[in-house]
Design an enzyme around this catalytic site. Structure first.
Site, mmCIF file in Angstrom:
data_model
loop_
_atom_site.group_PDB
_atom_site.id
_atom_site.type_symbol
_atom_site.label_atom_id
_atom_site.label_comp_id
_atom_site.label_asym_id
_atom_site.label_seq_id
_atom_site.Cartn_x
_atom_site.Cartn_y
_atom_site.Cartn_z
ATOM 1 N N HIS A 48 0.832 -1.204 0.000
ATOM 2 C CA HIS A 48 0.000 0.000 0.000
ATOM 3 C C HIS A 48 0.872 1.262 0.000
ATOM 4 O O HIS A 48 0.534 2.254 -0.642
ATOM 5 C CB HIS A 48 -0.909 0.014 1.228
ATOM 6 C CG HIS A 48 -2.172 -0.771 1.070
ATOM 7 N ND1 HIS A 48 -2.181 -2.142 0.992
ATOM 8 C CD2 HIS A 48 -3.475 -0.371 0.985
ATOM 9 C CE1 HIS A 48 -3.439 -2.562 0.879
ATOM 10 N NE2 HIS A 48 -4.243 -1.505 0.866
ATOM 11 N N ARG B 72 -0.990 2.552 7.172
ATOM 12 C CA ARG B 72 -0.799 1.103 7.294
ATOM 13 C C ARG B 72 -0.339 0.700 8.688
ATOM 14 O O ARG B 72 -0.650 -0.394 9.167
ATOM 15 C CB ARG B 72 0.208 0.619 6.245
ATOM 16 C CG ARG B 72 -0.240 0.860 4.824
ATOM 17 C CD ARG B 72 -1.628 0.309 4.573
ATOM 18 N NE ARG B 72 -1.624 -1.149 4.432
ATOM 19 C CZ ARG B 72 -2.718 -1.896 4.464
ATOM 20 N NH1 ARG B 72 -3.890 -1.360 4.677
ATOM 21 N NH2 ARG B 72 -2.630 -3.209 4.297
ATOM 22 N N HIS C 241 0.998 -3.163 8.960
ATOM 23 C CA HIS C 241 2.431 -3.085 8.677
ATOM 24 C C HIS C 241 3.215 -2.478 9.832
ATOM 25 O O HIS C 241 2.712 -1.622 10.566
ATOM 26 C CB HIS C 241 2.683 -2.243 7.415
ATOM 27 C CG HIS C 241 2.382 -2.962 6.147
ATOM 28 N ND1 HIS C 241 3.182 -3.966 5.653
ATOM 29 C CD2 HIS C 241 1.357 -2.838 5.270
ATOM 30 C CE1 HIS C 241 2.666 -4.423 4.531
ATOM 31 N NE2 HIS C 241 1.554 -3.767 4.283
ATOM 32 N N ASP D 260 8.385 -1.593 7.442
ATOM 33 C CA ASP D 260 7.761 -1.985 6.168
ATOM 34 C C ASP D 260 7.393 -0.749 5.356
ATOM 35 O O ASP D 260 7.573 -0.706 4.134
ATOM 36 C CB ASP D 260 6.472 -2.782 6.408
ATOM 37 C CG ASP D 260 6.672 -4.056 7.197
ATOM 38 O OD1 ASP D 260 7.780 -4.624 7.152
ATOM 39 O OD2 ASP D 260 5.704 -4.493 7.849
#
Length: 240
Positions: free
Chosen positions: A157, A190, A196, A200
């Site tokens: 994303h 995220r 995440h 990340d």
């Protein structure tokens, strides 16, 4: 009659091809390889992972802000039309297939191609996502089962959101600050959503930058970009 049927079949086939979704211009093997140019995910005993866990707690605290939580839920919906809606306000223009067809297609093809950069490290590291690590729910339960065994590093994303921000900034540099700020928040979402780790997301932004550099070396993409630039200039001039 036979000729008529053949013509009808050919027409239907042509319409089906025309209606097909865009495909990535490059394969994962043709993209820069983050396994070679980015550090691996933090070891679970490292200080970097301690920071990841602290950021996970920070993300959960952000959910108490109803507006920020709602934005993180919106950002979790991974599709081109949602990306256009998210970035229309900072871009200063309604982005859609109908209103800005050249920009829409450039963005669509650019994002699905940029996404290829994350596939090899995801498969290589198979990093456990934070909601799985902690056994806790996210704020977007629709994706929990489907992403449970999908590698967390880097954030796909974030690759999408940061790539969109970079591409739209290239079209409209006068709105760069607002566009990039929204792109940054897209990745931040995220962590807030619980999908995440912070590392990340950080890796996703770097991977996206590498993917965009590679895209700019592809003649097919550059043709799409030039069409998008012309469309933006035309629409901007019309709206003055």
């Amino acid at each position: 009659m036979r000729k008529t049927l053949l013509l009808f079949a050919a027409l239907c086939c042509g319409l089906a091809v025309a209606a097909q979704e865009p495909q990535p211009l490059l394969t994962p093997a043709q993209m820069p390889n983050p396994i070679r140019f980015l550090p691996p995910p933090p070891d679970t005993l490292s200080e970097a992972f301690a920071y990841d866990k602290a950021q996970y707690r920070w993300g959960k605290a952000q959910r108490l802000d109803s507006a920020r939580c709602a934005a993180a839920v919106t950002d979790a919906d991974w599709n081109i039309d949602n990306v256009c809606r998210v970035f229309s306000e900072p871009f200063g223009m309604t982005l859609s297939k109908e209103a800005t067809p050249a920009i829409y297609r450039m963005l669509y093809v650019g994002l699905i191609t940029a996404d290829q950069v994350g596939k090899r490290p995801k498969d290589h590291y198979r990093r456990t996502r934070p909601y799985v690590y902690y056994g806790e729910p996210t704020i977007y339960p629709q994706d929990e089962e489907g992403l449970r065994n999908n590698g967390s590093f880097p954030s796909g994303h974030t690759i999408e959101g940061w790539s969109a921000a970079l591409l739209l900034t290239e079209l409209n540099p006068d709105s760069a600050d607002a566009i990039l700020a929204r792109g940054y928040r897209y990745g931040e979402s995220r962590v807030i959503a619980g999908y995440h780790w912070q590392s990340d997301v950080d890796a996703g932004r770097l991977a996206a930058s590498a993917a965009l550099a590679r895209l700019h070396a592809d003649k097919r993409f550059m043709r799409l970009l030039r069409k998008a630039q012309r469309e933006f200039r035309c629409l901007s001039h019309r709206n003055r």
